[in-house]
Design a protein around this motif. Structure first.
Motif, PDB file in Angstrom:
ATOM      1  N   ASN A 114       0.817  -1.211   0.000  1.00  0.00           N
ATOM      2  CA  ASN A 114       0.000   0.000   0.000  1.00  0.00           C
ATOM      3  C   ASN A 114       0.855   1.267   0.000  1.00  0.00           C
ATOM      4  OD1 ASN A 114      -2.409  -1.503   0.023  1.00  0.00           O
ATOM      5  ND2 ASN A 114      -2.197  -1.811   2.201  1.00  0.00           N
ATOM      6  N   LYS A 115       1.872   1.265  -0.839  1.00  0.00           N
ATOM      7  CA  LYS A 115       2.773   2.406  -1.037  1.00  0.00           C
ATOM      8  C   LYS A 115       3.581   2.773   0.209  1.00  0.00           C
ATOM      9  CE  LYS A 115       0.187   4.138  -4.873  1.00  0.00           C
ATOM     10  NZ  LYS A 115      -0.187   5.251  -5.673  1.00  0.00           N
ATOM     11  N   GLN A 116       3.760   1.819   1.119  1.00  0.00           N
ATOM     12  CA  GLN A 116       4.587   2.031   2.303  1.00  0.00           C
ATOM     13  C   GLN A 116       5.683   0.975   2.314  1.00  0.00           C
ATOM     14  OE1 GLN A 116       2.374   2.180   5.954  1.00  0.00           O
ATOM     15  NE2 GLN A 116       0.821   3.519   5.093  1.00  0.00           N
ATOM     16  N   THR A 117       6.924   1.413   2.499  1.00  0.00           N
ATOM     17  CA  THR A 117       8.032   0.472   2.605  1.00  0.00           C
ATOM     18  C   THR A 117       7.965  -0.202   3.961  1.00  0.00           C
ATOM     19  OG1 THR A 117       9.406   1.803   1.149  1.00  0.00           O
ATOM     20  CG2 THR A 117      10.547   0.232   2.575  1.00  0.00           C
ATOM     21  N   VAL A 118       8.019  -1.543   3.947  1.00  0.00           N
ATOM     22  CA  VAL A 118       7.926  -2.291   5.208  1.00  0.00           C
ATOM     23  C   VAL A 118       9.173  -3.118   5.495  1.00  0.00           C
ATOM     24  CG1 VAL A 118       5.403  -2.328   5.142  1.00  0.00           C
ATOM     25  CG2 VAL A 118       6.691  -4.236   4.154  1.00  0.00           C
ATOM     26  N   GLY A 119      10.074  -3.243   4.516  1.00  0.00           N
ATOM     27  CA  GLY A 119      11.302  -3.994   4.743  1.00  0.00           C
ATOM     28  C   GLY A 119      12.061  -4.242   3.463  1.00  0.00           C
ATOM     29  N   VAL A 120      13.040  -5.114   3.576  1.00  0.00           N
ATOM     30  CA  VAL A 120      13.827  -5.537   2.425  1.00  0.00           C
ATOM     31  C   VAL A 120      13.913  -7.053   2.436  1.00  0.00           C
ATOM     32  CG1 VAL A 120      15.200  -3.421   2.312  1.00  0.00           C
ATOM     33  CG2 VAL A 120      16.046  -5.363   3.630  1.00  0.00           C
ATOM     34  N   SER A 127      11.538  -3.088   8.262  1.00  0.00           N
ATOM     35  CA  SER A 127      11.869  -1.704   8.584  1.00  0.00           C
ATOM     36  C   SER A 127      10.693  -1.050   9.305  1.00  0.00           C
ATOM     37  CB  SER A 127      12.228  -0.909   7.330  1.00  0.00           C
ATOM     38  OG  SER A 127      11.144  -0.857   6.442  1.00  0.00           O
ATOM     39  N   ASP A 128       9.514  -1.613   9.131  1.00  0.00           N
ATOM     40  CA  ASP A 128       8.306  -1.146   9.809  1.00  0.00           C
ATOM     41  C   ASP A 128       8.039  -2.121  10.960  1.00  0.00           C
ATOM     42  OD1 ASP A 128       5.558  -0.886  10.593  1.00  0.00           O
ATOM     43  OD2 ASP A 128       5.104   0.043   8.662  1.00  0.00           O
ATOM     44  N   PRO A 129       8.016  -1.645  12.198  1.00  0.00           N
ATOM     45  CA  PRO A 129       7.844  -2.535  13.354  1.00  0.00           C
ATOM     46  C   PRO A 129       6.598  -3.415  13.308  1.00  0.00           C
ATOM     47  CG  PRO A 129       8.428  -0.324  14.075  1.00  0.00           C
ATOM     48  CD  PRO A 129       8.190  -0.250  12.592  1.00  0.00           C
ATOM     49  N   ALA A 150      -0.461  -7.055   6.310  1.00  0.00           N
ATOM     50  CA  ALA A 150      -0.860  -5.653   6.171  1.00  0.00           C
ATOM     51  C   ALA A 150      -2.363  -5.500   6.337  1.00  0.00           C
ATOM     52  CB  ALA A 150      -0.412  -5.111   4.815  1.00  0.00           C
ATOM     53  N   GLN A 151      -3.100  -6.433   5.768  1.00  0.00           N
ATOM     54  CA  GLN A 151      -4.554  -6.386   5.879  1.00  0.00           C
ATOM     55  C   GLN A 151      -4.980  -6.566   7.337  1.00  0.00           C
ATOM     56  OE1 GLN A 151      -6.683  -9.413   3.723  1.00  0.00           O
ATOM     57  NE2 GLN A 151      -8.457  -8.077   3.482  1.00  0.00           N
ATOM     58  N   LYS A 152      -4.379  -7.521   8.034  1.00  0.00           N
ATOM     59  CA  LYS A 152      -4.707  -7.761   9.443  1.00  0.00           C
ATOM     60  C   LYS A 152      -4.371  -6.559  10.315  1.00  0.00           C
ATOM     61  CE  LYS A 152      -4.026 -12.734   9.320  1.00  0.00           C
ATOM     62  NZ  LYS A 152      -3.157 -13.842   9.712  1.00  0.00           N
ATOM     63  N   LYS A 153      -3.267  -5.888   9.996  1.00  0.00           N
ATOM     64  CA  LYS A 153      -2.799  -4.765  10.812  1.00  0.00           C
ATOM     65  C   LYS A 153      -3.347  -3.424  10.337  1.00  0.00           C
ATOM     66  CE  LYS A 153       0.964  -6.980  12.896  1.00  0.00           C
ATOM     67  NZ  LYS A 153       1.127  -6.910  14.327  1.00  0.00           N
ATOM     68  N   GLY A 154      -4.092  -3.429   9.234  1.00  0.00           N
ATOM     69  CA  GLY A 154      -4.677  -2.194   8.716  1.00  0.00           C
ATOM     70  C   GLY A 154      -3.636  -1.212   8.205  1.00  0.00           C
ATOM     71  N   VAL A 155      -2.604  -1.727   7.562  1.00  0.00           N
ATOM     72  CA  VAL A 155      -1.515  -0.878   7.070  1.00  0.00           C
ATOM     73  C   VAL A 155      -1.908  -0.233   5.755  1.00  0.00           C
ATOM     74  CG1 VAL A 155       0.872  -0.866   6.245  1.00  0.00           C
ATOM     75  CG2 VAL A 155       0.230  -2.284   8.209  1.00  0.00           C
ATOM     76  N   VAL A 189      11.324  -3.500  -6.394  1.00  0.00           N
ATOM     77  CA  VAL A 189      10.387  -3.357  -5.292  1.00  0.00           C
ATOM     78  C   VAL A 189       9.359  -4.472  -5.382  1.00  0.00           C
ATOM     79  CG1 VAL A 189       8.626  -1.864  -4.272  1.00  0.00           C
ATOM     80  CG2 VAL A 189      10.680  -0.858  -5.268  1.00  0.00           C
ATOM     81  N   ILE A 190       9.106  -5.139  -4.264  1.00  0.00           N
ATOM     82  CA  ILE A 190       8.004  -6.091  -4.183  1.00  0.00           C
ATOM     83  C   ILE A 190       6.830  -5.319  -3.622  1.00  0.00           C
ATOM     84  CG2 ILE A 190       7.105  -8.173  -3.095  1.00  0.00           C
ATOM     85  CD1 ILE A 190      10.040  -9.073  -2.788  1.00  0.00           C
ATOM     86  N   ARG A 191       5.744  -5.237  -4.375  1.00  0.00           N
ATOM     87  CA  ARG A 191       4.546  -4.555  -3.885  1.00  0.00           C
ATOM     88  C   ARG A 191       3.518  -5.627  -3.557  1.00  0.00           C
ATOM     89  NH1 ARG A 191       5.831  -0.413  -8.071  1.00  0.00           N
ATOM     90  NH2 ARG A 191       6.886   1.180  -6.842  1.00  0.00           N
TER      91      ARG A 191
END
Length: 91
Positions: free
Chosen positions: A10-16, A29-31, A55-60, A84-86
């Protein structure tokens, strides 16, 4: 063959993710994604699906616009030519 990826949902970087023997290891990178830290995924699609489900469970991120699981190249100059993996959180 690509060896590292930026992981977004959802256009937010969450890790590598880095290629290792047996697949791809995820580093958050996102806790909110720390539960996946260090896990190895056999395929990129498996990683994208897992990140999207979490992401869906956490509402990201936004829920008004779904993105598909895809590979793309980032526009960020600091990460130039790093794929980038989206991952989609919409089902």
């Amino acid at each position: 063959m690509l060896n590292q990826f930026v992981v977004e949902t959802n256009k937010q970087t969450v890790g590598v993710s880095v290629r290792v023997p047996g697949g791809f290891r995820f580093f958050y990178s996102d806790p909110r994604f720390s539960v996946l830290d260090g896990q190895i995924f056999r395929r990129v699609r498996q990683l994208a699906r897992t990140v999207g489900e979490l992401a869906q469970k956490k509402g990201v991120g936004r829920t008004d616009q779904a993105s598909s699981e895809e590979l793309a190249f980032t526009e960020d100059k600091a990460l130039s030519r790093v794929p980038v993996i989206r991952a989609s959180s919409e089902r």
